[in-house]
Motif scaffolding. Sequence first.
Motif, mmCIF file in Angstrom:
data_model
loop_
_atom_site.group_PDB
_atom_site.id
_atom_site.type_symbol
_atom_site.label_atom_id
_atom_site.label_comp_id
_atom_site.label_asym_id
_atom_site.label_seq_id
_atom_site.Cartn_x
_atom_site.Cartn_y
_atom_site.Cartn_z
ATOM 1 N N SER A 12 -21.183 105.396 36.850
ATOM 2 C CA SER A 12 -22.606 106.026 36.598
ATOM 3 C C SER A 12 -23.373 104.994 37.046
ATOM 4 C CB SER A 12 -22.727 107.085 35.686
ATOM 5 O OG SER A 12 -23.891 107.425 35.694
ATOM 6 N N VAL A 13 -24.476 105.116 38.201
ATOM 7 C CA VAL A 13 -25.677 104.413 38.330
ATOM 8 C C VAL A 13 -26.721 104.877 37.278
ATOM 9 C CG1 VAL A 13 -27.721 104.126 39.766
ATOM 10 C CG2 VAL A 13 -25.201 103.820 40.712
ATOM 11 N N ILE A 14 -26.762 106.252 36.901
ATOM 12 C CA ILE A 14 -27.708 106.768 36.237
ATOM 13 C C ILE A 14 -27.528 106.399 34.802
ATOM 14 C CG2 ILE A 14 -28.531 109.007 35.506
ATOM 15 C CD1 ILE A 14 -29.330 108.519 38.023
ATOM 16 N N ARG A 15 -26.264 106.618 34.208
ATOM 17 C CA ARG A 15 -25.885 106.161 32.944
ATOM 18 C C ARG A 15 -26.222 104.604 32.902
ATOM 19 N NH1 ARG A 15 -20.560 107.126 32.171
ATOM 20 N NH2 ARG A 15 -19.946 105.021 33.304
ATOM 21 N N GLN A 16 -26.095 103.789 33.817
ATOM 22 C CA GLN A 16 -26.382 102.306 33.570
ATOM 23 C C GLN A 16 -27.868 102.091 33.496
ATOM 24 O OE1 GLN A 16 -25.259 100.192 37.168
ATOM 25 N NE2 GLN A 16 -26.038 98.185 36.241
ATOM 26 N N ARG A 17 -28.619 102.923 34.541
ATOM 27 C CA ARG A 17 -30.089 102.714 34.529
ATOM 28 C C ARG A 17 -31.000 103.345 33.280
ATOM 29 N NH1 ARG A 17 -28.515 100.290 38.291
ATOM 30 N NH2 ARG A 17 -29.607 99.877 40.270
ATOM 31 N N ALA A 18 -30.189 104.139 32.703
ATOM 32 C CA ALA A 18 -30.696 104.962 31.300
ATOM 33 C C ALA A 18 -30.443 104.019 30.229
ATOM 34 C CB ALA A 18 -30.194 106.329 31.220
ATOM 35 N N ALA A 19 -29.543 102.976 30.469
ATOM 36 C CA ALA A 19 -28.877 102.200 29.402
ATOM 37 C C ALA A 19 -28.236 103.086 28.254
ATOM 38 C CB ALA A 19 -30.004 101.423 28.546
ATOM 39 N N CYS A 20 -27.569 103.768 28.617
ATOM 40 C CA CYS A 20 -26.727 104.833 27.668
ATOM 41 C C CYS A 20 -25.255 104.435 27.807
ATOM 42 C CB CYS A 20 -26.767 106.181 28.176
ATOM 43 S SG CYS A 20 -28.282 107.019 28.220
ATOM 44 N N PRO A 21 -24.589 103.608 26.884
ATOM 45 C CA PRO A 21 -23.424 102.909 27.118
ATOM 46 C C PRO A 21 -22.355 104.225 26.717
ATOM 47 C CG PRO A 21 -24.227 102.373 24.788
ATOM 48 C CD PRO A 21 -25.336 103.003 25.820
ATOM 49 N N PRO A 22 -21.268 104.083 27.748
ATOM 50 C CA PRO A 22 -20.189 105.288 27.354
ATOM 51 C C PRO A 22 -19.639 105.334 26.236
ATOM 52 C CG PRO A 22 -19.622 103.518 28.873
ATOM 53 C CD PRO A 22 -20.964 103.043 28.669
#
Length: 91
Positions: A81-91
């Motif tokens: 996920s690009v969105i997760r990465q850009r939102a700095a939300c670690p899985p």
Amino acid sequence: MADFSHLPTQCKFIAFMPQWDFLNFLAEQGRRYPGFHLETKTEATDLIEENGHVIGVRVTTPQGQREVRANLIVGADGRHSVIRQRAACPP
Ligand SMILES: Cc1cc2nc3c(=O)[nH]c(=O)nc-3n(C[C@H](O)[C@H](O)[C@H](O)COP(=O)(O)OP(=O)(O)OC[C@H]3O[C@@H](n4cnc5c(N)ncnc54)[C@H](O)[C@@H]3O)c2cc1C
């Protein structure tokens, strides 16, 4: 295969559907709603932030790049996920 008729749910069955058919199915069902709008061949590339809030996404389409602004952004772009990465939300 198995009897699901006793399950305490509305749909007492399991349906198997290939992913490509399922995605078309979801799109067809969504078109029943006047506010539904689907853009295919559109890749989210970045988030747009204003005053510390995410207010949209930047997308690349066959027509070029543009911004999509919304009150709610849901990232559902899978394991890389690009969105997760850009939102700095670690899985
Ligand atoms: C080989 C394999 C076998 C599997 N088998 C099973 C199984 O038997 N049972 C099970 O429960 N799970 C299985 N899984 C796991 C399952 O596929 C995932 O957990 C599930 O698909 C994740 O769903 P998702 O909606 O989060 O992401 P995805 O299904 O990956 O959907 C993400 C979507 O976002 C799109 N996308 C990606 N990046 C962008 C972007 N930047 N902009 C716009 N769109 C984008 C992609 O094209 C895709 O359509 C398997 C996975 C693999 C790889």
